[in-house]
Design a protein around this motif. Sequence first.
Motif, PDB file in Angstrom:
ATOM      1  N   GLY A   1       0.800  -1.321   0.053  1.00 47.74           N
ATOM      2  CA  GLY A   1       0.069   0.672   0.125  1.00 47.74           C
ATOM      3  C   GLY A   1       0.986   1.711  -0.221  1.00 47.74           C
ATOM      4  N   VAL A   2       2.130   1.166   0.038  1.00 48.19           N
ATOM      5  CA  VAL A   2       2.888   2.684  -0.524  1.00 48.19           C
ATOM      6  C   VAL A   2       3.761   2.456  -1.319  1.00 48.19           C
ATOM      7  N   VAL A   3       4.230   1.127  -1.524  1.00 50.73           N
ATOM      8  CA  VAL A   3       4.816   1.347  -3.202  1.00 50.73           C
ATOM      9  C   VAL A   3       4.322   0.471  -3.979  1.00 50.73           C
ATOM     10  N   PRO A   4       4.018   0.601  -5.493  1.00 47.70           N
ATOM     11  CA  PRO A   4       3.254  -0.157  -5.773  1.00 47.70           C
ATOM     12  C   PRO A   4       3.325  -2.447  -6.728  1.00 47.70           C
ATOM     13  N   ASP A   5       2.842  -3.142  -5.936  1.00 45.00           N
ATOM     14  CA  ASP A   5       3.168  -4.186  -5.472  1.00 45.00           C
ATOM     15  C   ASP A   5       4.433  -5.032  -5.645  1.00 45.00           C
ATOM     16  N   GLU A   6       4.584  -4.755  -7.891  1.00 42.08           N
ATOM     17  CA  GLU A   6       5.525  -5.642  -8.470  1.00 42.08           C
ATOM     18  C   GLU A   6       7.085  -4.431  -7.787  1.00 42.08           C
ATOM     19  N   ALA A   7       7.158  -3.848  -7.535  1.00 41.55           N
ATOM     20  CA  ALA A   7       8.365  -3.183  -6.502  1.00 41.55           C
ATOM     21  C   ALA A   7       8.430  -3.308  -5.180  1.00 41.55           C
ATOM     22  N   ILE A   8       7.885  -3.876  -4.629  1.00 40.61           N
ATOM     23  CA  ILE A   8       8.202  -4.556  -3.384  1.00 40.61           C
ATOM     24  C   ILE A   8       9.337  -4.610  -3.132  1.00 40.61           C
ATOM     25  N   PRO A   9       9.062  -6.347  -4.083  1.00 40.42           N
ATOM     26  CA  PRO A   9      11.319  -6.606  -3.209  1.00 40.42           C
ATOM     27  C   PRO A   9      11.837  -6.031  -3.939  1.00 40.42           C
TER      28      PRO A   9
ATOM     29  N   VAL B   1      11.373  18.230   3.227  1.00 44.64           N
ATOM     30  CA  VAL B   1      11.537  18.600   5.153  1.00 44.64           C
ATOM     31  C   VAL B   1      11.002  18.080   5.443  1.00 44.64           C
ATOM     32  N   ALA B   2       9.761  17.126   5.280  1.00 43.58           N
ATOM     33  CA  ALA B   2       9.197  16.034   6.371  1.00 43.58           C
ATOM     34  C   ALA B   2      10.256  14.977   5.900  1.00 43.58           C
ATOM     35  N   LEU B   3      11.087  14.824   5.018  1.00 46.67           N
ATOM     36  CA  LEU B   3      11.709  13.365   4.629  1.00 46.67           C
ATOM     37  C   LEU B   3      12.906  12.880   5.192  1.00 46.67           C
TER      38      LEU B   3
ATOM     39  N   MET C   1      14.665   5.824   0.528  1.00 47.69           N
ATOM     40  CA  MET C   1      13.573   6.796   0.347  1.00 47.69           C
ATOM     41  C   MET C   1      14.037   6.952  -1.580  1.00 47.69           C
ATOM     42  N   LEU C   2      15.328   7.142  -1.725  1.00 51.29           N
ATOM     43  CA  LEU C   2      14.937   7.878  -3.330  1.00 51.29           C
ATOM     44  C   LEU C   2      14.788   6.769  -4.534  1.00 51.29           C
ATOM     45  N   CYS C   3      14.260   5.519  -4.022  1.00 46.80           N
ATOM     46  CA  CYS C   3      13.142   4.380  -4.822  1.00 46.80           C
ATOM     47  C   CYS C   3      11.838   4.528  -4.917  1.00 46.80           C
ATOM     48  N   ILE C   4      11.658   5.050  -3.276  1.00 44.59           N
ATOM     49  CA  ILE C   4      10.393   5.786  -3.105  1.00 44.59           C
ATOM     50  C   ILE C   4      10.092   7.191  -4.456  1.00 44.59           C
ATOM     51  N   LYS C   5      10.835   7.676  -4.306  1.00 50.03           N
ATOM     52  CA  LYS C   5      10.809   9.108  -5.392  1.00 50.03           C
ATOM     53  C   LYS C   5      10.844   8.371  -5.811  1.00 50.03           C
TER      54      LYS C   5
ATOM     55  N   GLY D   1       7.856   8.273  -8.453  1.00 55.18           N
ATOM     56  CA  GLY D   1       6.875   8.790  -8.659  1.00 55.18           C
ATOM     57  C   GLY D   1       5.620   9.819  -7.164  1.00 55.18           C
ATOM     58  N   LEU D   2       6.694   8.644  -5.877  1.00 56.02           N
ATOM     59  CA  LEU D   2       5.458   8.625  -4.794  1.00 56.02           C
ATOM     60  C   LEU D   2       5.912  10.047  -3.859  1.00 56.02           C
ATOM     61  N   LEU D   3       7.211  10.188  -4.238  1.00 56.74           N
ATOM     62  CA  LEU D   3       7.604  11.535  -3.457  1.00 56.74           C
ATOM     63  C   LEU D   3       8.360  12.680  -4.274  1.00 56.74           C
ATOM     64  N   ASN D   4       7.772  13.944  -3.700  1.00 56.52           N
ATOM     65  CA  ASN D   4       8.516  15.475  -4.725  1.00 56.52           C
ATOM     66  C   ASN D   4       8.903  15.957  -3.734  1.00 56.52           C
ATOM     67  N   GLN D   5       9.598  17.222  -4.344  1.00 57.62           N
ATOM     68  CA  GLN D   5      10.528  17.821  -3.377  1.00 57.62           C
ATOM     69  C   GLN D   5       9.902  18.658  -2.415  1.00 57.62           C
TER      70      GLN D   5
END
Length: 374
Positions: free
Chosen positions: A133-141, A186-188, A171-175, A178-182
Amino acid sequence: MHPSPSCTHEHEHKEPCDNVELSTSINEDETSFRIPTRQILTQEDLARFFESDCYAEFLDFILELNEAVVGKTTRFDCQVSTVVEKLIDILKTLVQWIDEIKPEDNAQSRFGNPAFKTWYDRVAERAADLLKGVVPDEAIPEVSKYLIESFGNHRRIDYGTGHEANFIAWMLCIKKLGLLNQEDYVALVLKVFYGYIDLMRKLQFAYWLEPAGSHGVWGLDDYHFLPFLFGSAQLRGHKHIRPKAIHDRDIVEEFSKDYMYLACIKFVNDVKTASLRWHSPMLDDISGVKTWDKVNSGMVKMYKAEVLGKLPIMQHFMFGSLLRFKGSQIIPEDDECCDTPHVYAYGQEAPTCCGMRVPSAIAASQSIKRLPFD
């Protein structure tokens, strides 16, 4: 604090990470997700990595995070997106598991507590569920591999700056998905990364994690580098607190909750009994720099030279489809780094990152009764 020439960050001479005609263990479709593997196994690999898009991307991400927190205290009321909130929740779950998995009776040893292996194995087993539920299922591994590697080595029960780098990679992978932006940066740093540091301190105290090699003993901290880098950015332009203030314990105590650099100094003071000048000469030297701007820029140079520029550290870093780099060696499928007393990058002498166990200073501080004048 002077980087080696090979550590210079040059955008105009990059070698594309995914366009190298060399023998490699990566044969999958470039567009498919894959579990990250080690690729930096020789000094030549490391030199090529410094010229790659992957290196530029990783370093740029750190620099952008660094700039995002300039002048902002740790308790700054920043925007927290839904995805960032989920990442914070993951860290809270991991802290809860520390509370549930008690250290084994290991009072006679200052080395790592075996209960860490139980905690680590639970993370490895449930990482996919944490990221559901955070990243796409196919990207989880692929993404979960970086998360698991962020907490240390479960065989040696140690931790170092290479593991810390994996958390940034996570964190960079999650960015990159397309799930994180600039707007999240600050919160990251203040919520996610610093929450990770808080988690690591709990792990270090609960299970007496050993420093990964002896480097940290005479460096900034036995375990971490980036809190000093981001922490010095927080203090840039501060009207009253100067770098030399780290020697004033009252200032360190009062402002440690607002600036992670001072929180790191407090941690060092709490676990080591001698003078800062004795056990942390590098921190002592840095305190003589006049401005936080110079401290911060020096930290960036030192990170490139002493972390990203060291083969014993970077041989453990991994690459997949989101962070792409191809090494010059074919890696055996059963390759298990540091599963033997001395494991080293191919063709190199055994480094001190593997095989040299360093007792936990935290263990010493908790097991030895301090003298009143100590």
